[in-house]
Every structure is written in C-alpha cells, then in structure tokens.
Scaffold this motif. Sequence first.
Motif, PDB file in Angstrom:
ATOM      1  N   ALA A 140      -1.923  -1.342   7.581  1.00  0.00           N
ATOM      2  CA  ALA A 140      -3.122  -1.183   6.762  1.00  0.00           C
ATOM      3  C   ALA A 140      -3.815  -2.516   6.510  1.00  0.00           C
ATOM      4  O   ALA A 140      -3.174  -3.561   6.427  1.00  0.00           O
ATOM      5  N   GLU A 141      -5.124  -2.444   6.392  1.00  0.00           N
ATOM      6  CA  GLU A 141      -5.922  -3.589   5.962  1.00  0.00           C
ATOM      7  C   GLU A 141      -6.357  -3.313   4.536  1.00  0.00           C
ATOM      8  O   GLU A 141      -7.445  -2.792   4.282  1.00  0.00           O
ATOM      9  N   THR A 142      -5.479  -3.639   3.609  1.00  0.00           N
ATOM     10  CA  THR A 142      -5.749  -3.379   2.206  1.00  0.00           C
ATOM     11  C   THR A 142      -4.933  -4.339   1.369  1.00  0.00           C
ATOM     12  O   THR A 142      -4.111  -5.098   1.899  1.00  0.00           O
ATOM     13  N   ASP A 143      -5.137  -4.309   0.073  1.00  0.00           N
ATOM     14  CA  ASP A 143      -4.373  -5.191  -0.798  1.00  0.00           C
ATOM     15  C   ASP A 143      -2.928  -4.711  -0.881  1.00  0.00           C
ATOM     16  O   ASP A 143      -2.620  -3.546  -0.619  1.00  0.00           O
ATOM     17  N   ALA A 144      -2.044  -5.615  -1.253  1.00  0.00           N
ATOM     18  CA  ALA A 144      -0.612  -5.318  -1.256  1.00  0.00           C
ATOM     19  C   ALA A 144      -0.253  -4.212  -2.240  1.00  0.00           C
ATOM     20  O   ALA A 144       0.637  -3.399  -1.969  1.00  0.00           O
ATOM     21  N   ASP A 145      -0.925  -4.152  -3.370  1.00  0.00           N
ATOM     22  CA  ASP A 145      -0.599  -3.126  -4.369  1.00  0.00           C
ATOM     23  C   ASP A 145      -0.924  -1.726  -3.856  1.00  0.00           C
ATOM     24  O   ASP A 145      -0.143  -0.782  -4.059  1.00  0.00           O
TER      25      ASP A 145
END
Length: 256
Positions: A140-145
């Motif tokens: 995924a290309e998203t924030d870790a949370d």
Amino acid sequence: MNLSILQGRLSSPELGYQETPADWKREFSLLERAGLSSIEWVITKKQMFNNPFFNDDLSVYPVSVVCADHVIDERVFEKGFFFDHIFPVCEMSQEWGVKAVAIPLLEASEVNTREKKDRIIENLIDCCNAFKGLDINIEAETDADTLLDIVSSHENLKITYDTGNLTALNVDHDLYIDKIYDKITNIHLKDRSHNYGSSKRYGEGDTDFDLIFKKLASLNYNGIFTLQMARGDNGNELSHVKDIAKIFRRLHEKHF
C-alpha cells in the motif's frame, strides 16, 4: 538471504514492462545463475485469466508470492469484483503450494477514505477466512497507521514493504518500519526519488537502503527480499540482475 525477483525481469519486456513472459519457464532455469531463490509471479490486466498461472502445473516451480496486479482497480472495494478476481488466484495458489498472495492497494485501488478502508477490510477478512492456510500480503501507498489498521484485522494479513514506493511518498523508513514491522514478510527492493519520481537504477534514487537494511537487521527480519529495480539494457537482463543481486547480498552481509 532469501532473495527473489519479480517475474519478467529476467526477460526482455516484449509483452510489457512487467508481464508473465511467454517463455516463463526459462526464468526459473536462470535463478541459480542469477543468485536468486524464487520468483514473485505477476498477474496483470493485460493477461488476466489467460495467464499460465491458471492452466499450467506450477507445483514444482519456486514461486514465492503471487502478485495480483490485475486488481489495481477502483472496483476492488466492491465485494463482487473482489470475489471474482482474488478468490481464483487464492484457489490456484493453494493448488500449486504457493504460500502468499499479494494485493496492491495503490493508484486506482488506493485506500484514501475511511469508507474504502472499511470495505477493503471486510473483503480481506472474507478472503482470509476462506483460505486459512494462505497469507494475504498488502502492498500500500498510505500512512503506517492506516496500513496497520488494515493488516491488524486478521492474523493472515501481512505486508509487502516497497522501499521505492514509500520513498516516493517521503516516508521516514525508520519510523514507518517500527510501526508495522511485525507484519512485514516481503521487501520489494526498488530505488525511487522523492515526490513520486520514477524507478531508478540502484544508487540513482533517494532510497536509503543502508538505513532500511540496518533497521531490518536490528529487528531480526528473516522474510523475503524481492528485486524490483529499474531494468537495465534490453538483452542484458541476466547480467544486470546478477550485478544487482550481488549488491544486495553484500548489503545484507554488512548489516545482518
């Protein structure tokens, strides 16, 4: 070091940059010469269910992961589309003895709203419950949370950590890995520049591989590393891959 490579990188890109080559068996025959142990199989929209993965017997070939690139699609959040496109891949993975299926949640399938996150979690839980012996890796290309929320919803959900894509997002690899480490089972080795730059040859981008390997070593990472670097010159694939494999093996020896 368990070093794999993305399918197609040992062949000239006649069908496209990242496709299952017509002579896919040849790539497996080159693994030992290239210093590799396995191949991450790729299924794309161009080939979809015409891919040999659904027809040929792959049980004797060292496939590390099956990457379902064909579901980089905004419809992946719809239950019907997810079932029709992911479940057959999972079924055949179990048939061939492959231990993991990777689902990319990026570009058109990016999880960028709360509703999309809730819907993909529901689909993933259904999939994990249907295929209990299979790991489902999320790239995924998203924030870790947000990523942690997704993969924490089932014990069989794991993470494919793409070094280049996350570099392009300007993440702090040290902090990002700290948050999600327990779920990482595959590292895509790719060099990219910050701010969504394209893939680069080793050392030409902004990915700090020394930092990443040092961090992974400190956490006793023992999963797969998968080469997904920028291609070299056409016709020189084997030599290029051998050189890149040597670089990463030396980097592994340095830190692990």
